[in-house]
Write an enzyme that holds these catalytic residues in place. Structure first.
Site, PDB file in Angstrom:
ATOM      1  NE  ARG A   1      -0.543  -0.195   4.950  1.00 37.98           N
ATOM      2  CZ  ARG A   1      -1.100  -0.661   6.061  1.00 37.98           C
ATOM      3  NH1 ARG A   1      -2.336  -1.082   6.060  1.00 37.98           N
ATOM      4  NH2 ARG A   1      -0.407  -0.697   7.195  1.00 37.98           N
TER       5      ARG A   1
ATOM      6  CG  HIS B   1       6.334   1.828 -12.960  1.00 38.94           C
ATOM      7  ND1 HIS B   1       7.223   2.629 -13.634  1.00 38.94           N
ATOM      8  CD2 HIS B   1       5.961   2.555 -11.878  1.00 38.94           C
ATOM      9  CE1 HIS B   1       7.375   3.768 -12.989  1.00 38.94           C
ATOM     10  NE2 HIS B   1       6.621   3.751 -11.917  1.00 38.94           N
TER      11      HIS B   1
ATOM     12  NE  ARG C   1       0.819   7.597  -8.155  1.00 35.46           N
ATOM     13  CZ  ARG C   1       2.116   7.591  -7.863  1.00 35.46           C
ATOM     14  NH1 ARG C   1       2.962   7.055  -8.696  1.00 35.46           N
ATOM     15  NH2 ARG C   1       2.545   8.118  -6.733  1.00 35.46           N
TER      16      ARG C   1
ATOM     17  CB  CYS D   1      10.648   2.063   1.007  1.00 36.32           C
ATOM     18  SG  CYS D   1       9.062   1.561   1.657  1.00 36.32           S
TER      19      CYS D   1
ATOM     20  CB  CYS E   1       8.843  -0.246  -1.713  1.00 34.50           C
ATOM     21  SG  CYS E   1       7.893   1.128  -1.068  1.00 34.50           S
TER      22      CYS E   1
END
Ligand code: FAD
Length: 456
Positions: free
Chosen positions: A173, A242, A274, A381, A384
């Site tokens: 998320r 992506h 996006r 991160c 991620c």
């Protein structure tokens, strides 16, 4: 009348839902399938079944090494970002059957069978007639054989740095990971690993479009169209991945964070930033189409790998026989469903030319993808990084399956020998969870579609 239709279309395409979705319809390039068939198949049939399976213990615990250093540059750590933290499992949270190392690669029966057979055929022979050095070399070779067919780096499960993570407790998320560090990752993926010469510029930020009045985008797409179908497909897979990641962060966005509550949900503005064609200089809908392409490729691999999971010796081993049996049945139903999809991608269109050239191309693609999987260790991160590693490993497994058709077909015949095709538990867990992410993204598009339509 014509004028009325024209005005109606103009009005419709002026709306945000149309600017995101009007081009996300009809046939997908390089294959015979269309967006609507995928939507219907995924949202109504496959998605609910798959979500159910992914909640089972076998699929929710993923072993991963999040502490590998970045092999390409010095990366800073974003462990400071609160939403990037990953909570690993304590040993007693993971079922004993999963933790036990002998069940990593095969099921209980297959493991035993393989061990006995290997002992008889290889190691026994080696012990009597070969020196220790040769024996070691043989083991190295078999390790090399395994590596040679891989499309991604697999973490060493035996390393003390590898830990089990409960994927349900650490969902993909919004994390707040963005800016130069995140761009560096995407940039090095596209620039160095997607076969693109540096002289051809990738369509980037909307600003760069305005300054070049779309010229760079045109150049990029004429380069892409001029590529062989395999390299074009490779770019579209990466771009689809992506897009999927960015759909997830928009669908599970941090909407409210205060003393009393933390609320996650859909952020339509983030989604539009996006994927709205007007805000992305026409790029957004193309990215969404790439997501559908990725879906088709992963679905094809699931359909192909069915014989591997149909082997009676294969179990989703957690040590609880009743549940394991039930989950295997669910898994086979999903794979049968994947087989029944009417408009599968025809991978025979890939690597169809000259045999030598095709082998070289396949190796180039394998190495490029291997490199992308290594770049995941540079993602600062942790959350991620976890999902990036899982999804590239899943896609790597998809490619391994698609390139192993003959070996998979030979499986039923190889019951008394070393199996012609194998998947480790890590590969199985990443394969299904990665497809679960793409399937969820396609489902989320339905939500965003209706939210944007309501805004009209
Ligand atoms: C491996 C990885 C995993 C990540 N996981 C998460 C996560 O779980 N949660 C989270 O909040 N953030 C995650 N991020 C960060 C997120 O993907 C974005 O990088 C971040 O939100 C910044 O977005 P951006 O709008 O600046 O553009 P970015 O998404 O960073 O994209 C950079 C540029 O690439 C181009 N581009 C964008 N999308 C596509 C596409 N689909 N195809 C081709 N080109 C494209 C655009 O021109 C854009 O400007 C992850 C990043 C990486 C590298």
């Amino acid at each position: 009348m014509k004028l009325l239709v024209f005005l109606l279309l103009l009005q419709l395409c002026g709306s945000a839902d149309c600017r995101c979705f009007c081009q996300v319809t009809g046939n997908l390039d390089d294959c015979a399938c269309d967006v609507e068939t995928i939507d219907h198949f995924n949202n109504d049939q496959l998605f609910p079944k798959l979500q159910n399976l992914l909640e089972s213990d076998y699929f929710r615990f993923y072993k991963v090494n999040l502490n590998k250093p970045c092999p390409f540059w010095t990366s800073s750590s974003h462990c400071g970002l609160r939403h990037c933290a990953v909570k690993p499992c304590s040993p007693n949270e993971v079922p004993e059957g999963i933790r036990s190392p002998s069940h990593n690669k095969y099921s209980a029966d297959a493991n035993k069978q393989l061990e006995e057979c290997e002992k008889e055929q290889h190691l026994g022979a080696v012990d009597v007639s070969l020196s220790d050095e040769t024996r070691e070399a043989l083991l190295d070779w078999s390790k090399y054989d395994d590596e040679a067919e891989r499309f991604c780096v697999v973490d060493d499960e035996a390393s003390p740095d590898s830990q089990y993570v409960d994927l349900l407790l650490n969902p993909e998320r919004f994390t707040g990971y963005k800016g130069p560090e995140a761009w560096q990752i995407w940039n090095s993926i596209y620039e160095e690993n997607c076969f693109k010469p540096y002289t051809v510029k990738r369509p980037l930020l909307p600003d760069s479009f305005r300054s070049s009045s779309g010229g760079e985008a045109r150049k990029f797409y004429s380069w892409l169209d001029g590529q062989c179908v395999e390299k074009r497909a490779f770019y579209r897979l990466v771009s689809g991945l992506h897009a999927s990641i960015n759909i997830h962060l928009s669908a599970r966005y941090l909407l409210d964070d205060n003393w009393f509550q933390r609320e996650w949900g859909h952020n339509v503005t983030e989604f539009r930033q996006r994927f709205d064609s007007e805000l992305t200089a026409g790029e957004g809908p193309k990215r969404l189409r790439n997501l559908y392409f990725l879906y088709l490729i992963e679905l094809r691999a699931l359909a192909k790998v069915l014989p591997f999971f149909q082997q009676p010796s294969f179990h989703l081993y957690t040590g609880r026989p009743e549940e394991d049996k039930k989950h295997k049945e669910q898994l086979l139903q999903i794979l049968q469903l994947a087989r029944s999809f009417p408009l599968h991608f025809d991978e025979r269109s890939l690597f169809a030319g000259d045999e030598k050239e095709a082998a070289k191309l396949k190796e180039d693609i394998r190495l490029a993808f291997l490199n992308i999987s290594k770049i995941m260790d540079c993602v600062d991160c942790f959350k991620c990084r976890l999902w990036g590693k899982l999804q590239t490993q899943g896609l790597g497994t998809v490619l391994k399956i698609l390139f192993s058709e003959r070996q998979i077909e030979a499986l039923p015949m190889s019951s008394n020998q070393r199996p012609s095709f194998q998947l480790s538990r890590q590969e199985i867990v990443s394969l299904f969870n990665a497809f679960g992410r793409i399937s969820t993204s396609v489902r989320e598009l339905k939500n965003f579609r209706s939210m944007l339509a309501e805004e009209r």
